[in-house]
Design an enzyme around this catalytic site. Sequence first.
Site, PDB file in Angstrom:
ATOM      1  N   GLN A 102       4.937   0.647   0.744  1.00  0.00           N
ATOM      2  CA  GLN A 102       3.698   0.575   1.512  1.00  0.00           C
ATOM      3  C   GLN A 102       3.968   0.912   2.978  1.00  0.00           C
ATOM      4  O   GLN A 102       3.029   1.034   3.761  1.00  0.00           O
ATOM      5  CB  GLN A 102       3.117  -0.848   1.433  1.00  0.00           C
ATOM      6  CG  GLN A 102       2.719  -1.277   0.035  1.00  0.00           C
ATOM      7  CD  GLN A 102       2.330  -2.746  -0.002  1.00  0.00           C
ATOM      8  OE1 GLN A 102       3.161  -3.634  -0.171  1.00  0.00           O
ATOM      9  NE2 GLN A 102       1.054  -3.019   0.174  1.00  0.00           N
ATOM     10  N   HIS A 122       1.141   4.618   1.236  1.00  0.00           N
ATOM     11  CA  HIS A 122       0.248   4.522   2.396  1.00  0.00           C
ATOM     12  C   HIS A 122       0.528   5.604   3.427  1.00  0.00           C
ATOM     13  O   HIS A 122       0.090   5.505   4.572  1.00  0.00           O
ATOM     14  CB  HIS A 122       0.334   3.124   3.025  1.00  0.00           C
ATOM     15  CG  HIS A 122      -0.326   2.073   2.174  1.00  0.00           C
ATOM     16  ND1 HIS A 122      -0.129   0.728   2.337  1.00  0.00           N
ATOM     17  CD2 HIS A 122      -1.204   2.186   1.137  1.00  0.00           C
ATOM     18  CE1 HIS A 122      -0.844   0.055   1.446  1.00  0.00           C
ATOM     19  NE2 HIS A 122      -1.499   0.914   0.703  1.00  0.00           N
ATOM     20  N   CYS A 133      -9.333  20.019   7.964  1.00  0.00           N
ATOM     21  CA  CYS A 133      -8.739  21.069   7.131  1.00  0.00           C
ATOM     22  C   CYS A 133      -7.495  20.606   6.388  1.00  0.00           C
ATOM     23  O   CYS A 133      -6.988  21.318   5.520  1.00  0.00           O
ATOM     24  CB  CYS A 133      -8.420  22.314   7.962  1.00  0.00           C
ATOM     25  SG  CYS A 133      -6.981  22.137   9.040  1.00  0.00           S
ATOM     26  N   ASN A 221       9.944 -12.309  -1.647  1.00  0.00           N
ATOM     27  CA  ASN A 221       9.089 -12.266  -0.448  1.00  0.00           C
ATOM     28  C   ASN A 221       9.172 -13.611   0.260  1.00  0.00           C
ATOM     29  O   ASN A 221       9.328 -14.653  -0.384  1.00  0.00           O
ATOM     30  CB  ASN A 221       7.636 -11.956  -0.847  1.00  0.00           C
ATOM     31  CG  ASN A 221       6.791 -11.558   0.344  1.00  0.00           C
ATOM     32  OD1 ASN A 221       7.154 -10.659   1.111  1.00  0.00           O
ATOM     33  ND2 ASN A 221       5.672 -12.231   0.540  1.00  0.00           N
TER      34      ASN A 221
HETATM   35 ZN   LIG Z   1      -7.764  21.318  11.050  1.00  0.00          ZN
END
Ligand SMILES: [Zn+2]
Length: 252
Positions: A102, A122, A133, A221
């Site tokens: 992430q 991410h 574009c 964690n």
């Molecule tokens: Zn562009």
Amino acid sequence: MDQLERAARRVAAAGTVTVLTGAGISTDSGIPDFRGPNGVWTKNPAAERMFTLQAYLTDPELRRRSWQDRADHAAWTAQPNAGHRALVELERSGRMGALVTQNIDGLHQAAGSSPERVIEVHGTLHAAQCLSCGARSPMRVVLARVAAGEPDPPCELCGGLLKSATISFGQALDPRVWRTAVRAAQTCDLLLVAGSSLQVHPVASLCDVAVGAGARLLIMNAEATPYDGLADVVVREPLAEALPALVELVVA
Ligand SMILES: [Zn+2]
């Protein structure tokens, strides 16, 4: 047997391990997380607004601030830590299939993880992307334009808005990248979560995908996660110590 030993046995017994990392693996490199006790959003809830696409599109002042924040980001000076290096070692042992992250800081690649195995769900801070574009350019090139006096530099091809090639709230994940991550969760024997609070979807749902496909789930964690109940083993110790200790047990 303690949790770390149990975890090491599971990893050693797995043919293919998919790893999922979150902000917690980079805090020891000096990059603040979002939701931890010293998290960016814990200390300043208004900062969360900077990460919504709608606000970015409509607020020029917020874009100017975002470019300053990118220029000042801790990732430009951060070094990989023992946790990142442990995952390089796990890859070299031949067990790691994919490293889903992430994080946008590029520290896994800086540590030596093979770029083709790192799936940045991410996105990355190291590239800028045009919101019109889609053209990408190296972030350092765009930040040089900011430093040279363009506070909100437009796309040089089409004049559209530029943003870091990261996923904001309200912005869909890149479908091709996401499919690769789902496949990595579906095809592993064990999903090792390291340093993710598993609160951001759809990434957290990779745990459901892996377990649903018959894999074991191992969560490392510092704080409890919503998926602890689904996990085979939970290790709640500081990652920069626990992850190297785990890998050492596995490759020993
Ligand atoms: Zn562009």
